[in-house]
Design an enzyme around this catalytic site. Structure first.
Site, short mmCIF file in Angstrom:
data_model
loop_
_atom_site.label_atom_id
_atom_site.label_comp_id
_atom_site.label_asym_id
_atom_site.label_seq_id
_atom_site.Cartn_x
_atom_site.Cartn_y
_atom_site.Cartn_z
N ASP A 52 1.42 -0.76 -0.12
CA ASP A 52 0.18 0.18 -0.06
C ASP A 52 0.69 1.30 0.16
OD1 ASP A 52 0.91 -0.08 2.46
OD2 ASP A 52 -0.78 -0.05 3.34
N SER A 53 1.68 0.75 0.25
CA SER A 53 3.27 2.28 -0.15
C SER A 53 2.51 2.86 -1.42
CB SER A 53 4.27 1.63 -0.22
OG SER A 53 4.79 0.08 -1.02
N ASP A 55 -0.87 -5.98 -0.53
CA ASP A 55 -1.82 -5.19 0.47
C ASP A 55 -3.11 -4.93 1.07
OD1 ASP A 55 0.33 -5.15 2.74
OD2 ASP A 55 1.32 -3.19 1.84
N GLU A 91 9.19 -4.58 10.47
CA GLU A 91 9.38 -3.18 9.76
C GLU A 91 9.94 -2.05 11.24
OE1 GLU A 91 6.76 -1.02 7.68
OE2 GLU A 91 8.23 0.80 7.34
O1 KIV Z 1 3.52 -0.76 1.96
C1 KIV Z 1 4.74 -1.60 1.39
O2 KIV Z 1 5.60 -1.49 0.98
C2 KIV Z 1 5.33 -2.42 2.90
C3 KIV Z 1 7.01 -2.45 2.70
C4 KIV Z 1 7.42 -1.69 3.57
C5 KIV Z 1 7.36 -4.32 3.70
O3 KIV Z 1 4.21 -2.73 3.58
#
Ligand code: KIV
Length: 267
Positions: free
Chosen positions: A49-50, A88, A184
């Protein structure tokens, strides 16, 4: 004809614990980059979700919607032949109830063809993880710094040091049936003790070298994302500079009249 490849499945991923080779994971959000990462041998691709921050330009991960995660998940799955694809669950797509989580994770799996989902939380999400696994949806948990908790934490990027809480979260996620856990921003020694206490893989980001595997945000590690340089991030490429140089050369060549030349024109 394409040569057959052995697809990484959830049981194979899980079985990496105690093996000789560390697991690798990168985030990708589209067909182009997912294909490059898969062909280069990355074990798992996370449609994180980044994408709210990296692709959409928001300041947190909170705004991305379930439909948008599904749209990007589909593109990634179309490109991948070997890697395990995890999508995610975005903010507020699973926090309301176990039923809501099963419905939304079910949409992700059905509509994208991904292998698994990831959600943030350990003990607090154990009922949800249990419900998803009961519905045959593989789940990766995510503990330590949880970007979706940014409002509670008062900001992103804070190292999480409450060892007992972290150990309890990890244990609760494993007991509920998670097949892996992202750790994390956790001090290396604590991440090592969490890893040693579990029988499922830990995937670290800013959690040192004792995890079963590592994950980085794809555009960050390629050096595409200028201005984001936390201590844990190593840039393995400098693609922003290369893209900038290439685009400037193109603009210059068109403006100067040296492109298109005879070699690039149909007569
Ligand atoms: O959303 C994302 O990119 C993540 C990673 C940083 C593990 O959850």
């Amino acid at each position: 004809m394409q040569t057959p490849v052995k697809k990484l499945t959830v049981p194979l991923f899980r079985a990496a614990v105690g093996g000789e080779r560390r697991l690798t994971m990168l985030t990708a959000y589209d067909y182009l980059w997912a294909g490059i990462f898969d062909q280069a041998g990355v074990d798992s691709i996370l449609v994180g979700d980044s994408l709210a921050m990296v692709v959409q330009g928001h300041s947190t991960t909170l705004p991305v919607t379930l439909d948008q995660m599904i749209y990007h998940g589909e593109m990634v799955v179309r490109a991948v032949r070997r890697a395990l694809v995890i999508v995610d669950m975005p903010f507020m797509s699973y926090q309301v109830s176990v039923k809501q989580a099963i419905r939304n994770a079910g949409r992700i799996i059905k509509e994208t063809g991904a292998d698994a989902v990831k959600l943030e939380g350990g003990a607090i999400q154990s009922e949800t993880i249990r419900g998803l696994v009961r519905a045959d949806i593989p789940v990766m948990a995510h503990i330590g710094m949880r970007p979706q908790a940014v409002r509670q934490l008062g900001g992103m990027g804070k190292i999480q040091r409450h060892e007992q809480q972290l150990l309890d979260d990890a244990r609760a996620a494993e007991d509920a049936g998670a097949f892996g856990i992202v750790l994390e921003l956790i001090p290396e020694d604590i991440a090592g003790r969490i890893t040693a206490s579990l029988s499922i893989p830990t995937i670290g980001i800013g959690a040192g070298q004792h995890c079963t595997g590592q994950v980085l945000v794809g555009p960050d590690m390629l050096g595409l994302n200028q201005g984001f340089r936390p201590k844990f991030l190593k840039q393995f490429g400098h693609l922003r500079e290369q893209a900038d140089t290439a685009v400037r050369a193109y603009v210059d060549a068109v403006q100067q009249g040296s492109f298109p030349d005879a070699d690039h024109s149909h007569q």
